[in-house]
Design a protein around this motif. Structure first.
Motif, PDB file in Angstrom:
ATOM      1  N   MET A   1       0.859  -1.172   0.000  1.00 43.29           N
ATOM      2  CA  MET A   1       0.000   0.000   0.000  1.00 43.29           C
ATOM      3  C   MET A   1       0.902   1.230   0.000  1.00 43.29           C
ATOM      4  O   MET A   1       1.854   1.305   0.765  1.00 43.29           O
ATOM      5  N   ALA A   2       0.585   2.167  -0.844  1.00 42.62           N
ATOM      6  CA  ALA A   2       1.353   3.414  -0.904  1.00 42.62           C
ATOM      7  C   ALA A   2       0.458   4.574  -0.472  1.00 42.62           C
ATOM      8  O   ALA A   2      -0.516   4.898  -1.145  1.00 42.62           O
ATOM      9  N   LEU A   3       0.795   5.155   0.667  1.00 44.20           N
ATOM     10  CA  LEU A   3       0.045   6.294   1.169  1.00 44.20           C
ATOM     11  C   LEU A   3       0.786   7.574   0.827  1.00 44.20           C
ATOM     12  O   LEU A   3       2.014   7.578   0.701  1.00 44.20           O
ATOM     13  N   LYS A   4       0.043   8.660   0.701  1.00 42.98           N
ATOM     14  CA  LYS A   4       0.652   9.952   0.362  1.00 42.98           C
ATOM     15  C   LYS A   4       1.370  10.577   1.553  1.00 42.98           C
ATOM     16  O   LYS A   4       2.397  11.216   1.394  1.00 42.98           O
ATOM     17  N   ASN A   5       0.826  10.385   2.747  1.00 42.60           N
ATOM     18  CA  ASN A   5       1.426  10.963   3.947  1.00 42.60           C
ATOM     19  C   ASN A   5       2.581  10.066   4.403  1.00 42.60           C
ATOM     20  O   ASN A   5       2.367   8.895   4.738  1.00 42.60           O
ATOM     21  N   PRO A   6       3.811  10.604   4.439  1.00 41.80           N
ATOM     22  CA  PRO A   6       4.964   9.768   4.811  1.00 41.80           C
ATOM     23  C   PRO A   6       4.898   9.212   6.238  1.00 41.80           C
ATOM     24  O   PRO A   6       5.374   8.103   6.489  1.00 41.80           O
ATOM     25  N   LEU A   7       4.316   9.951   7.157  1.00 41.89           N
ATOM     26  CA  LEU A   7       4.177   9.461   8.532  1.00 41.89           C
ATOM     27  C   LEU A   7       3.284   8.223   8.557  1.00 41.89           C
ATOM     28  O   LEU A   7       3.622   7.202   9.175  1.00 41.89           O
ATOM     29  N   LEU A   8       2.148   8.303   7.877  1.00 45.93           N
ATOM     30  CA  LEU A   8       1.219   7.178   7.835  1.00 45.93           C
ATOM     31  C   LEU A   8       1.844   5.987   7.109  1.00 45.93           C
ATOM     32  O   LEU A   8       1.686   4.837   7.536  1.00 45.93           O
ATOM     33  N   GLN A   9       2.573   6.256   6.039  1.00 54.74           N
ATOM     34  CA  GLN A   9       3.239   5.196   5.294  1.00 54.74           C
ATOM     35  C   GLN A   9       4.259   4.484   6.189  1.00 54.74           C
ATOM     36  O   GLN A   9       4.346   3.262   6.206  1.00 54.74           O
ATOM     37  N   GLN A  10       4.995   5.255   6.968  1.00 54.61           N
ATOM     38  CA  GLN A  10       5.997   4.692   7.870  1.00 54.61           C
ATOM     39  C   GLN A  10       5.345   3.793   8.922  1.00 54.61           C
ATOM     40  O   GLN A  10       5.844   2.707   9.223  1.00 54.61           O
ATOM     41  N   VAL A  11       4.225   4.243   9.464  1.00 49.38           N
ATOM     42  CA  VAL A  11       3.520   3.448  10.473  1.00 49.38           C
ATOM     43  C   VAL A  11       3.052   2.129   9.872  1.00 49.38           C
ATOM     44  O   VAL A  11       3.221   1.062  10.476  1.00 49.38           O
ATOM     45  N   ALA A  84      -3.589 -10.905  13.780  1.00 40.94           N
ATOM     46  CA  ALA A  84      -3.562 -10.336  12.437  1.00 40.94           C
ATOM     47  C   ALA A  84      -4.527  -9.154  12.327  1.00 40.94           C
ATOM     48  O   ALA A  84      -4.262  -8.198  11.594  1.00 40.94           O
ATOM     49  N   ALA A  85      -5.621  -9.213  13.064  1.00 41.65           N
ATOM     50  CA  ALA A  85      -6.661  -8.189  12.950  1.00 41.65           C
ATOM     51  C   ALA A  85      -6.221  -6.839  13.511  1.00 41.65           C
ATOM     52  O   ALA A  85      -6.490  -5.800  12.901  1.00 41.65           O
ATOM     53  N   ILE A  86      -5.562  -6.827  14.662  1.00 38.35           N
ATOM     54  CA  ILE A  86      -5.188  -5.554  15.283  1.00 38.35           C
ATOM     55  C   ILE A  86      -4.203  -4.788  14.398  1.00 38.35           C
ATOM     56  O   ILE A  86      -4.418  -3.597  14.134  1.00 38.35           O
ATOM     57  N   PRO A  87      -3.152  -5.428  13.875  1.00 38.81           N
ATOM     58  CA  PRO A  87      -2.289  -4.689  12.936  1.00 38.81           C
ATOM     59  C   PRO A  87      -3.052  -4.234  11.684  1.00 38.81           C
ATOM     60  O   PRO A  87      -2.821  -3.132  11.180  1.00 38.81           O
ATOM     61  N   ALA A  88      -3.967  -5.067  11.202  1.00 39.95           N
ATOM     62  CA  ALA A  88      -4.747  -4.690  10.023  1.00 39.95           C
ATOM     63  C   ALA A  88      -5.615  -3.468  10.319  1.00 39.95           C
ATOM     64  O   ALA A  88      -5.750  -2.571   9.466  1.00 39.95           O
ATOM     65  N   MET A  89      -6.175  -3.388  11.521  1.00 41.81           N
ATOM     66  CA  MET A  89      -6.990  -2.227  11.886  1.00 41.81           C
ATOM     67  C   MET A  89      -6.123  -0.966  11.936  1.00 41.81           C
ATOM     68  O   MET A  89      -6.558   0.108  11.525  1.00 41.81           O
ATOM     69  N   THR A  90      -4.902  -1.098  12.429  1.00 35.02           N
ATOM     70  CA  THR A  90      -3.992   0.049  12.469  1.00 35.02           C
ATOM     71  C   THR A  90      -3.674   0.520  11.055  1.00 35.02           C
ATOM     72  O   THR A  90      -3.685   1.723  10.782  1.00 35.02           O
ATOM     73  N   ALA A  91      -3.426  -0.428  10.154  1.00 36.07           N
ATOM     74  CA  ALA A  91      -3.149  -0.065   8.762  1.00 36.07           C
ATOM     75  C   ALA A  91      -4.387   0.566   8.115  1.00 36.07           C
ATOM     76  O   ALA A  91      -4.268   1.535   7.344  1.00 36.07           O
ATOM     77  N   LEU A  92      -5.560   0.047   8.441  1.00 41.87           N
ATOM     78  CA  LEU A  92      -6.797   0.630   7.899  1.00 41.87           C
ATOM     79  C   LEU A  92      -7.027   2.038   8.455  1.00 41.87           C
ATOM     80  O   LEU A  92      -7.510   2.912   7.731  1.00 41.87           O
ATOM     81  N   ASP A  98      -5.250   8.870   5.653  1.00 39.82           N
ATOM     82  CA  ASP A  98      -4.624   9.346   4.416  1.00 39.82           C
ATOM     83  C   ASP A  98      -5.695   9.809   3.430  1.00 39.82           C
ATOM     84  O   ASP A  98      -5.557  10.846   2.781  1.00 39.82           O
ATOM     85  N   PHE A  99      -6.778   9.042   3.349  1.00 35.77           N
ATOM     86  CA  PHE A  99      -7.897   9.416   2.478  1.00 35.77           C
ATOM     87  C   PHE A  99      -8.495  10.745   2.920  1.00 35.77           C
ATOM     88  O   PHE A  99      -8.741  11.641   2.105  1.00 35.77           O
ATOM     89  N   LEU A 100      -8.725  10.884   4.231  1.00 39.65           N
ATOM     90  CA  LEU A 100      -9.304  12.125   4.757  1.00 39.65           C
ATOM     91  C   LEU A 100      -8.378  13.314   4.539  1.00 39.65           C
ATOM     92  O   LEU A 100      -8.840  14.418   4.245  1.00 39.65           O
ATOM     93  N   GLU A 101      -7.082  13.091   4.679  1.00 45.21           N
ATOM     94  CA  GLU A 101      -6.132  14.170   4.431  1.00 45.21           C
ATOM     95  C   GLU A 101      -6.162  14.568   2.951  1.00 45.21           C
ATOM     96  O   GLU A 101      -6.169  15.753   2.627  1.00 45.21           O
ATOM     97  N   GLY A 102      -6.220  13.594   2.067  1.00 37.41           N
ATOM     98  CA  GLY A 102      -6.314  13.875   0.630  1.00 37.41           C
ATOM     99  C   GLY A 102      -7.578  14.631   0.264  1.00 37.41           C
ATOM    100  O   GLY A 102      -7.597  15.412  -0.688  1.00 37.41           O
ATOM    101  N   ALA A 103      -8.639  14.403   1.042  1.00 40.54           N
ATOM    102  CA  ALA A 103      -9.918  15.091   0.804  1.00 40.54           C
ATOM    103  C   ALA A 103      -9.951  16.466   1.459  1.00 40.54           C
ATOM    104  O   ALA A 103     -10.960  17.174   1.364  1.00 40.54           O
ATOM    105  N   GLY A 104      -8.872  16.829   2.151  1.00 39.54           N
ATOM    106  CA  GLY A 104      -8.810  18.142   2.783  1.00 39.54           C
ATOM    107  C   GLY A 104      -9.531  18.243   4.108  1.00 39.54           C
ATOM    108  O   GLY A 104      -9.753  19.335   4.624  1.00 39.54           O
ATOM    109  N   ARG A 105      -9.899  17.112   4.708  1.00 39.28           N
ATOM    110  CA  ARG A 105     -10.649  17.124   5.974  1.00 39.28           C
ATOM    111  C   ARG A 105      -9.763  17.282   7.200  1.00 39.28           C
ATOM    112  O   ARG A 105     -10.206  17.696   8.250  1.00 39.28           O
ATOM    113  N   VAL A 106      -8.483  16.890   7.086  1.00 39.49           N
ATOM    114  CA  VAL A 106      -7.593  16.920   8.239  1.00 39.49           C
ATOM    115  C   VAL A 106      -6.148  16.944   7.751  1.00 39.49           C
ATOM    116  O   VAL A 106      -5.847  16.455   6.664  1.00 39.49           O
TER     117      VAL A 106
END
Length: 165
Positions: A1-11, A84-92, A98-106
């Motif tokens: 998965m490639a996120l636009k926000n580098p902090l989120l991508q790193q996490v 597996a679920a808890i890490p997946a929830m963190t990634a989600l 990242d989606f909300l940031e791209g939409a200008g919400r945060v």
């Protein structure tokens, strides 16, 4: 998965690196199922209500992911693998932020991420039936167990019985 926000991508990269190899396929399936729910037209309205009903986007994101977690538990009839679920929830959560940031919400920074992660964790514990009181009991029992298992330390371990440090 490639996120636009580098902090989120790193996490996400850090979280995925911690998923044991034998659970990677399970993690991927949970993550993809979560994305499918998050971005499907059927749940879009529910997600939009989640974010428009609260001023605090971090809280809304954390609570939204916990609701998604509850939905996935229900769909899996309680067989969701938590390791597996808890890490997946963190990634989600990162994907959603990242989606909300791209939409200008945060604008997602360390504080927003920490608040959203904290809210998600608290809300997931509630979904699992772990109340604050139960958590305090677990932590207290864990602390007592650790206290009882503590080694005497280098200085105290080298001392003869009856000697003062």
């Amino acid at each position: 998965m490639a996120l636009k926000n580098p902090l989120l991508q790193q996490v996400v990269e850090q979280v995925e690196a911690q998923v044991p190899a034998d659970l990677r396929n399970t993690y991927d399936r949970i993550f993809l199922a979560g994305q499918k729910v998050m971005y499907s037209p059927e749940t879009r309205e529910m997600m939009m209500r989640q974010f428009s009903s609260q001023q605090n986007i971090a809280e809304a994101a954390g609570e939204g992911i916990a609701k998604l977690f509850a939905m996935l538990i229900s769909e899996s009839k309680g067989t969701l693998n938590m390791k597996a679920a808890i890490p997946a929830m963190t990634a989600l959560l990162c994907d959603g932020l990242d989606f909300l940031e791209g939409a200008g919400r945060v604008r997602v920074d360390e504080r927003v991420l920490a608040d959203a992660t904290s809210e998600m964790g608290s809300a997931i514990l509630q979904v699992l039936g772990v109340t604050p009181e139960k958590m305090q009991g677990i932590l207290a029992a864990s602390g007592e167990k650790q206290q009882g298992q503590q080694s005497p330390g280098i200085v105290a371990g080298a001392m003869q019985p009856g000697e003062a440090a």
